[in-house]
Design an enzyme around this catalytic site. Structure first.
Site, PDB file in Angstrom:
ATOM      1  CB  SER A   1      -4.321   7.772   2.199  1.00 41.00           C
ATOM      2  OG  SER A   1      -3.950   6.215   1.932  1.00 41.00           O
TER       3      SER A   1
HETATM    4  N1  SAM Z   1      -6.365   3.810   1.229  1.00 36.19           N
HETATM    5  C1  SAM Z   1      -6.454   3.396   2.570  1.00 36.19           C
HETATM    6  C2  SAM Z   1      -7.283   4.111   3.325  1.00 36.19           C
HETATM    7  O1  SAM Z   1      -7.995   5.294   2.771  1.00 36.19           O
HETATM    8  O2  SAM Z   1      -7.531   4.076   4.452  1.00 36.19           O
HETATM    9  C3  SAM Z   1      -5.175   3.123   3.049  1.00 36.19           C
HETATM   10  C4  SAM Z   1      -4.360   2.335   2.524  1.00 36.19           C
HETATM   11  S1  SAM Z   1      -2.704   1.950   3.233  1.00 36.19           S
HETATM   12  C5  SAM Z   1      -1.917   3.297   3.109  1.00 36.19           C
HETATM   13  C6  SAM Z   1      -2.047   0.623   2.248  1.00 36.19           C
HETATM   14  C7  SAM Z   1      -2.901  -0.852   2.740  1.00 36.19           C
HETATM   15  O3  SAM Z   1      -2.415  -1.653   1.573  1.00 36.19           O
HETATM   16  C8  SAM Z   1      -2.865  -1.391   3.872  1.00 36.19           C
HETATM   17  O4  SAM Z   1      -4.225  -1.636   4.421  1.00 36.19           O
HETATM   18  C9  SAM Z   1      -2.038  -2.834   3.669  1.00 36.19           C
HETATM   19  O5  SAM Z   1      -2.425  -3.768   4.486  1.00 36.19           O
HETATM   20  C10 SAM Z   1      -2.393  -2.854   2.241  1.00 36.19           C
HETATM   21  N2  SAM Z   1      -1.726  -3.817   1.485  1.00 36.19           N
HETATM   22  C11 SAM Z   1      -0.313  -3.935   1.376  1.00 36.19           C
HETATM   23  N3  SAM Z   1       0.151  -5.035   0.808  1.00 36.19           N
HETATM   24  C12 SAM Z   1      -1.127  -5.327   0.204  1.00 36.19           C
HETATM   25  C13 SAM Z   1      -1.351  -6.576  -0.663  1.00 36.19           C
HETATM   26  N4  SAM Z   1      -0.372  -7.401  -1.195  1.00 36.19           N
HETATM   27  N5  SAM Z   1      -2.576  -7.034  -0.848  1.00 36.19           N
HETATM   28  C14 SAM Z   1      -3.608  -6.244  -0.534  1.00 36.19           C
HETATM   29  N6  SAM Z   1      -3.443  -4.976   0.439  1.00 36.19           N
HETATM   30  C15 SAM Z   1      -2.076  -4.900   0.793  1.00 36.19           C
END
Ligand code: SAM
Length: 222
Positions: free
Chosen positions: A68
């Site tokens: 992010s």
């Molecule tokens: N905050 C994180 C960082 O600092 O690196 C970035 C998060 S990224 C924007 C969103 C994450 O949500 C991705 O890694 C994606 O694979 C995960 N994601 C999406 N749907 C999900 C679910 N149902 N369960 C778990 N993770 C999920």
């Protein structure tokens, strides 16, 4: 926690990032600033992105996902108002940079973070290992279901876009707990909600954010 010595070039870039986040009103809390200083973002990006680690931008990690944007991480973290000793659930671990910041602020508390991609779970665990943050647990699974085993949580953060906040997550929030999530379709609003004895109350929201989608049973269908 293991303190990591920061090379001069990254320290300068981090100082610049912090100044610009402060000037633009995205970093106001001294504790969150300390977390940014102690959990350096370049330890969570891929080698190909190291030169851009302190840009105020999301960066690709793997599996088409992103670490992010720093301004978004500071905004969400400040709104969550984390206190020492709290139990926190994060949905969407990605690189675990946000996880590590939550862990730093929770101190004697615990952070549970759920990620659906095994490759990212491995990447996140390796990144956290550098800091010896032993109050974090990265779990492989569908975060739209939450993680009922350790509920209820004082704070819940969803780091992927949802059209509505999954019901299991609201159920797993403790009374007086806070939950933050980007809610919407192509563009989202950050929404901060509180669970009270009378029900769920909206505390604040801010529009014009763009996150990757939350997939899963209570998210977007894969
Ligand atoms: N905050 C994180 C960082 O600092 O690196 C970035 C998060 S990224 C924007 C969103 C994450 O949500 C991705 O890694 C994606 O694979 C995960 N994601 C999406 N749907 C999900 C679910 N149902 N369960 C778990 N993770 C999920």
């Amino acid at each position: 926690m293991n303190r990591i010595k920061i090379e001069k070039k990254y320290q300068i870039a981090l100082n610049d990032l912090i100044s610009s986040l402060r000037d633009s009103g995205f970093l106001n809390d001294y504790n969150v600033e300390n977390a940014f200083r102690n959990i350096p973002r370049h330890e969570f990006v891929q080698t190909s992105e190291l030169d851009r680690a302190y840009y105020n931008e999301p960066l690709s990690i793997m599996k088409n996902q992103t670490i992010s944007q720093p301004g978004v991480v500071s905004r969400m973290t400040e709104w969550l108002d984390i206190k020492n000793g709290q139990k926190i659930l994060e949905i969407g671990t990605g690189s675990a940079w946000q996880t590590a910041i939550l862990s730093y602020l929770a101190g004697t508390g615990t952070v549970y973070s759920v990620e659906r991609h095994p490759e990212l779970v491995k990447f996140a665990r390796e990144n956290l290992e550098k800091f010896k943050l032993d109050n974090t647990h990265v779990i492989l699974g569908d975060g739209s279901l939450g993680y009922p085993q350790a509920s209820p949580y004082d704070r819940i953060i969803i780091t992927a876009a949802c059209t509505e906040i999954p019901l299991p997550l609201l159920e797993q929030l403790s009374e007086n707990g806070l939950i933050i999530a980007p809610v919407g379709d192509s563009s989202q609003s950050l929404v901060l909600l509180k669970k009270t004895s009378g029900g769920i109350v909206k505390i604040k929201n801010e529009s014009h954010y763009v996150f990757v989608p939350l997939l899963g049973k209570f998210g977007k269908k894969v």
